[in-house]
Write a protein that holds these residues in place. Sequence first.
Motif, short mmCIF file in Angstrom:
data_model
loop_
_atom_site.label_atom_id
_atom_site.label_comp_id
_atom_site.label_asym_id
_atom_site.label_seq_id
_atom_site.Cartn_x
_atom_site.Cartn_y
_atom_site.Cartn_z
N HIS A 142 -15.77 -41.60 45.72
CA HIS A 142 -17.15 -41.09 45.71
C HIS A 142 -17.30 -39.88 46.63
O HIS A 142 -18.03 -38.95 46.31
CB HIS A 142 -18.15 -42.19 46.08
CG HIS A 142 -18.23 -43.26 45.02
ND1 HIS A 142 -18.35 -42.96 43.68
CD2 HIS A 142 -18.18 -44.61 45.08
CE1 HIS A 142 -18.37 -44.07 42.98
NE2 HIS A 142 -18.26 -45.10 43.80
N GLU A 146 -16.04 -37.06 44.60
CA GLU A 146 -17.02 -36.75 43.53
C GLU A 146 -18.20 -35.96 44.07
O GLU A 146 -18.59 -34.95 43.47
CB GLU A 146 -17.56 -38.06 42.93
CG GLU A 146 -16.59 -38.81 42.08
CD GLU A 146 -17.22 -40.03 41.41
OE1 GLU A 146 -16.73 -40.41 40.36
OE2 GLU A 146 -18.19 -40.60 41.95
N ILE A 192 -18.03 -36.48 34.83
CA ILE A 192 -17.09 -36.81 35.91
C ILE A 192 -16.61 -38.23 35.68
O ILE A 192 -17.41 -39.12 35.34
CB ILE A 192 -17.69 -36.63 37.31
CG1 ILE A 192 -16.62 -36.86 38.37
CG2 ILE A 192 -18.89 -37.54 37.54
CD1 ILE A 192 -16.87 -36.14 39.66
N GLY A 203 -27.04 -43.27 40.67
CA GLY A 203 -27.41 -41.86 40.75
C GLY A 203 -26.98 -41.14 42.01
O GLY A 203 -27.56 -40.11 42.36
N SER A 204 -25.94 -41.66 42.69
CA SER A 204 -25.51 -40.94 43.89
C SER A 204 -24.98 -39.55 43.54
O SER A 204 -25.18 -38.59 44.29
CB SER A 204 -24.45 -41.75 44.66
OG SER A 204 -23.27 -41.87 43.93
N ASN A 205 -24.33 -39.42 42.38
CA ASN A 205 -23.87 -38.09 41.95
C ASN A 205 -25.04 -37.19 41.58
O ASN A 205 -25.05 -36.01 41.89
CB ASN A 205 -22.90 -38.21 40.77
CG ASN A 205 -21.51 -38.57 41.23
OD1 ASN A 205 -20.77 -37.73 41.73
ND2 ASN A 205 -21.15 -39.84 41.10
C1 GRF Z 1 -19.22 -42.38 39.29
O1 GRF Z 1 -18.11 -43.01 39.88
C2 GRF Z 1 -18.78 -41.52 38.14
O2 GRF Z 1 -17.50 -40.99 38.29
C3 GRF Z 1 -18.78 -42.48 36.97
O3 GRF Z 1 -19.88 -43.33 37.22
C4 GRF Z 1 -20.14 -43.40 38.61
C5 GRF Z 1 -21.59 -43.09 38.80
O4 GRF Z 1 -22.05 -43.34 40.11
N1 GRF Z 1 -18.82 -41.77 35.72
P1 GRF Z 1 -23.49 -42.86 40.55
O5 GRF Z 1 -24.51 -43.49 39.59
O6 GRF Z 1 -23.52 -41.37 40.48
O7 GRF Z 1 -23.68 -43.37 41.95
#
Ligand code: GRF
Length: 190
Positions: A168, A171, A105, A12-14
Amino acid sequence: MANIAVLASGSGSNFQSITEAINKTEHKVVCLICDRKDAYVFERAKVLGIKSYYVPYYKREKEDVEKEIDQILSSSECHLVALAGFMRIFSSYIIDRWSNKIINIHPSLLPKYPGAHGIEESYYSGDLEMGVTIHYVDTGMDTGPVIYQESFTRRENETLESAEEEIHKIEHRAYPEILIKKLDSINKTV
Ligand code: GRF
């Protein structure tokens, strides 16, 4: 003001970077939906004060799960949906109802390297350019129309870890920016 929901399956870093950026705007992250009970994203939602829903897929008909997701999205009055590491493919049940409103993404320069191992496959391909793609979601695997791509040139001594870190970083900056632009344009039409 427009509302967005985030769907995630993992760390869930995004989700966190989206929420922190959107908290600085007039828009709102109304909820998190996650299909994995022990996903770390639930901890992040708690800290960020975002309502979260656990929606399991295990031993359920896909359409029943999607009906539940659709109901949560509708009752949360959301205008846009962001997938952020959500490891499921939607059927036309959701896609038709939320046409052009679901964005994803992906950590590669699509159409190259769709699927769950985008970073590893890009890295081991030896391609000089690596990057991320933000795209509308359709019923295929990472196949919807591209909204935005950003690449970087593989550096000397690039390792898988350093490439991952760079991806990341892109992103966490680019995804909130694109989503906020979409929310701004929805705002004008609501
Ligand atoms: C990200 O690299 C995104 O591009 C892909 O899954 C990963 C999710 O990472 N679809 P996080 O859970 O948001 O850290």
